[in-house]
Motif scaffolding. Structure first.
Motif, short mmCIF file in Angstrom:
data_model
loop_
_atom_site.label_atom_id
_atom_site.label_comp_id
_atom_site.label_asym_id
_atom_site.label_seq_id
_atom_site.Cartn_x
_atom_site.Cartn_y
_atom_site.Cartn_z
N GLU A 350 40.73 42.68 35.18
CA GLU A 350 41.43 42.89 36.45
C GLU A 350 41.91 41.60 37.10
OE1 GLU A 350 39.76 46.00 39.10
OE2 GLU A 350 38.12 46.11 37.61
N PRO A 452 38.10 40.11 40.48
CA PRO A 452 39.05 41.19 40.22
C PRO A 452 40.11 41.28 41.34
CG PRO A 452 36.83 41.92 39.74
CD PRO A 452 36.70 40.56 40.37
N GLY A 453 41.36 41.41 40.92
CA GLY A 453 42.48 41.44 41.87
C GLY A 453 43.14 40.10 42.10
#
Length: 490
Positions: A350, A452-453
Motif C-alpha cells: 500500500e 500505508p497510503g
C-alpha cells in the motif's frame, strides 16, 4: 589576413572561404561542423573529449575537408585566422577558447544562432520555442504532439530530439518546429525571432555556470532572450512573476501578445483551469464571454500541478499557431511523458513508489513533492550550488521522512535540520555493504519510514553524475531496487 564580415551571413550567402571554428564535437557540434562543411566553409572542430563516436565522426569530416582536433589541450588555443566561432551548448564564456575569441573580437554564435541563419529562405519554418528551469522537454514533446495532431509536419528539436541545425537543413522543410532551448543555448543567440515563445519558470539552477553576485539575474536574462523579436505570443507563467517581467522587458514585434497560463481560472487573454477543464480564453473569437475547452485534467497522463501547467503552456503555443482545440485535446489525451518523469514504479504494501529522477534541481523537486502527501522523499547528488531552504520550508509538513544519498546530501540535511528538525532522515553512503548497493539501501530505508497510503518519491533535486551516468541510470537503479524488494517481500 583580414577577417570576413559574418554579420548578415545566412544560408543563401557564399560560405566558401569563411573560416569557422566549432567549439565542441558532440551531437550539436558535429551537426554544425558537418553542415558548415557542406556549405563550403573552412571548418576546424575542437574538443577535449574523444568519447562516444567522436573519433569516427572526425574521420568522416576529415575526408570531407574539415579539420578535427580531439583530445586534451585541443581547445586551449584559438587558431590565428578565424572569422567565426560556433560554440556548443554548455561552453562558458570564460572558457579559454571563447575568452580568446572575445578578446580578439571574433564573433561567437551558438548552434541555435547558426541554425536560425541557415533556415531555408524560401520556406523558413517558424519556431515555437520553450525554455525554463524545469518542464522544457515534456512541454516541447506535448507541443510536437499537438502540431502533428493538427496535420503539420514538425519535429521536436534543439535541446531535445533532433539537433536544430539538422532540422533547418532538412531537404524537405518542416511546416513548423517545436524548439527546446536551454539558457546555455540562448546565451549565444543574437537574431533568433521565434513566432511564439514560452518561459515556463525561472528558479535556481546552473549556478556553477552563472557565477558571482549577479548569477541569478544573468541566468534569468538568458532565459528572457527567447522572447526577443517574438512575432505572435509571449507565453508566461502567472505563478512566476519573473517570467511576466521578462515579457515586459522584451523587445517584440508590434502586435505580439502576452499570454499567461495559470492553474486557476484564466482571465481574458490567458489559458487556465475551470472546474477541472483546461480552458483557452486567449485564442477564441469571443474571449470576453467564452472559452474553448482543451481537455479535462482527468484525461492527462498525470494530474500533478506542474504537469498540468506544462500542458497549458504547450497548448498556448499550439493555439498561437492556429492548431484547433480538437487537435490539442487529441494530443493531450494520448501523450505520455518520457521515463523518469513522475513515473509510478510499483505499489508495495500500500505504498506507492514514484521515479522522478529527472527532477535535478530544487525547483523541479518542489513541483514533484507538491503532488504527493504524505511523502518519503529520496534526494541528493550534485547540488550545483543550489540551496534547499525554501523547498524544505514549503513541503516540510508533508514529509514523512527523507532518505539522502550522494555527494551533496549534507546540503539538504542541513536545510532539513534548520526548517524541519522533526522529520526523520536516513543518510546512505555510496560504499557497498552486506552485498547491497546504495540504491538497495535507499529503498530499504524508505520502506522503513513509509506507512500505508504514503508515496516514496525519488525527486533528487540534484544532478546524478557523482554516482550515476545520468538521471536515467539513477532512475533505473531506483526502479530495479524497488522491484528487487518486491521480489523478496512477496
Amino acid at each position: 589576413m583580414s577577417r570576413r564580415d559574418v554579420t548578415d551571413l545566412g544560408r543563401a550567402d557564399e560560405w566558401a572561404g569563411v573560416r569557422v571554428v566549432v567549439a565542441g564535437f558532440g551531437v550539436s557540434g558535429y551537426a554544425a561542423a558537418d553542415n558548415l562543411t557542406f556549405l563550403g566553409a573552412t571548418v576546424t572542430a575542437l574538443d577535449e573529449s574523444q568519447a562516444g563516436d567522436r573519433v569516427e565522426r572526425a574521420h568522416l569530416l576529415d575526408s570531407l575537408g574539415a579539420t578535427v582536433r580531439l583530445g586534451e589541450g585541443s581547445t586551449a588555443t584559438l587558431p590565428e585566422d578565424v572569422d567565426l566561432v560556433v560554440t556548443s551548448p554548455g561552453w562558458s564564456p570564460t572558457s579559454p577558447l571563447l575568452a580568446q575569441a572575445a578578446a580578439r573580437g571574433v564573433p561567437v554564435w551558438g548552434e541555435v544562432e547558426l541554425a536560425w541563419r541557415l533556415r531555408d529562405p524560401e520556406r523558413p519554418a517558424p519556431w515555437l520555442a520553450v525554455t525554463g528551469t524545469n518542464g522544457k522537454t515534456t512541454t516541447v514533446q506535448m507541443l510536437e504532439a499537438m502540431l502533428r495532431a493538427g496535420g503539420l509536419r514538425t519535429v521536436a528539436a534543439g535541446n531535445v530530439g533532433l539537433p536544430i541545425v539538422e532540422a533547418v537543413m532538412d531537404p524537405d522543410p518542416y511546416d513548423v518546429l517545436a524548439v527546446e532551448l536551454s539558457s546555455f543555448q540562448l546565451h549565444w543567440t543574437h537574431s533568433v525571432a521565434a513566432q511564439s515563445a514560452a518561459v515556463l519558470n525561472v528558479a535556481e539552477d546552473h549556478l556553477d555556470w552563472y557565477a558571482g553576485p549577479t548569477a541569478m539575474a544573468d541566468y534569468a536574462a538568458d532565459k528572457g532572450r527567447v522572447y526577443e523579436r517574438v512575432q505572435r505570443a509571449c507565453v508566461y507563467n502567472v505563478a512566476d512573476p519573473v517570467t511576466e517581467q521578462l515579457v515586459r522587458d522584451a523587445d517584440v514585434v508590434e502586435g505580439a501578445r502576452a499570454i499567461g497560463f495559470t492553474l486557476g481560472t484564466p482571465s481574458v487573454g490567458m489559458v487556465g483551469v475551470v472546474d477541472d477543464v483546461l480552458a483557452d480564453r486567449a485564442f477564441v473569437p469571443d474571449r470576453e464571454t467564452s472559452a474553448a475547452e482543451l481537455c479535462t485534467v482527468g484525461e492527462l497522463a498525470s494530474d500533478a500541478p506542474h504537469y498540468v501547467a506544462n500542458a497549458l503552456a504547450a497548448a498556448a503555443l499550439a493555439r498561437s499557431h492556429d492548431v484547433s482545440p480538437a487537435a490539442v485535446q487529441q494530443a493531450l489525451r494520448s501523450f505520455r511523458p518520457d521515463g523518469h518523469r513522475i513515473a509510478e514504479v510499483a505499489v508495495l504494501d500500500e505504498v506507492r513508489w514514484v521515479d522522478d529522477s529527472k527532477a535535478t534541481n530544487p525547483h523541479a523537486a518542489l513541483a514533484s513533492l507538491r503532488a504527493y502527501d504524505p511523502v518519503v522523499w529520496v534526494a541528493g547528488g550534485l547540488a550545483k550550488g543550489a540551496r534547499f531552504d525554501d523547498l524544505v520550508q514549503a513541503v516540510g509538513d508533508r514529509l514523512r521522512g527523507v532518505v539522502l544519498l550522494g555527494r551533496d546530501a549534507p546540503v539538504i540535511r542541513d536545510s532539513l535540520r534548520r526548517h524541519a528538525p522533526d522529520v526523520p532522515v536516513i543518510e546512505v553512503a555510496a560504499g557497498e555493504d552486506a552485498g547491497q548497493g546504495p540504491m538497495d539501501r535507499v529503498v530499504a530505508g524508505a520502506a522503513s519510514l513509509a506507512r500505508p497510503g504514503d508515496t516514496v518519491l525519488l525527486a533528487p533535486g540534484c544532478a546524478s553524475m557523482d554516482m550515476f551516468a545520468d538521471y536515467g541510470a539513477r532512475g533505473d537503479a531506483f526502479a530495479a531496487a524497488v522491484h528487487r524488494r518486491r521480489g523478496t517481500s512477496s
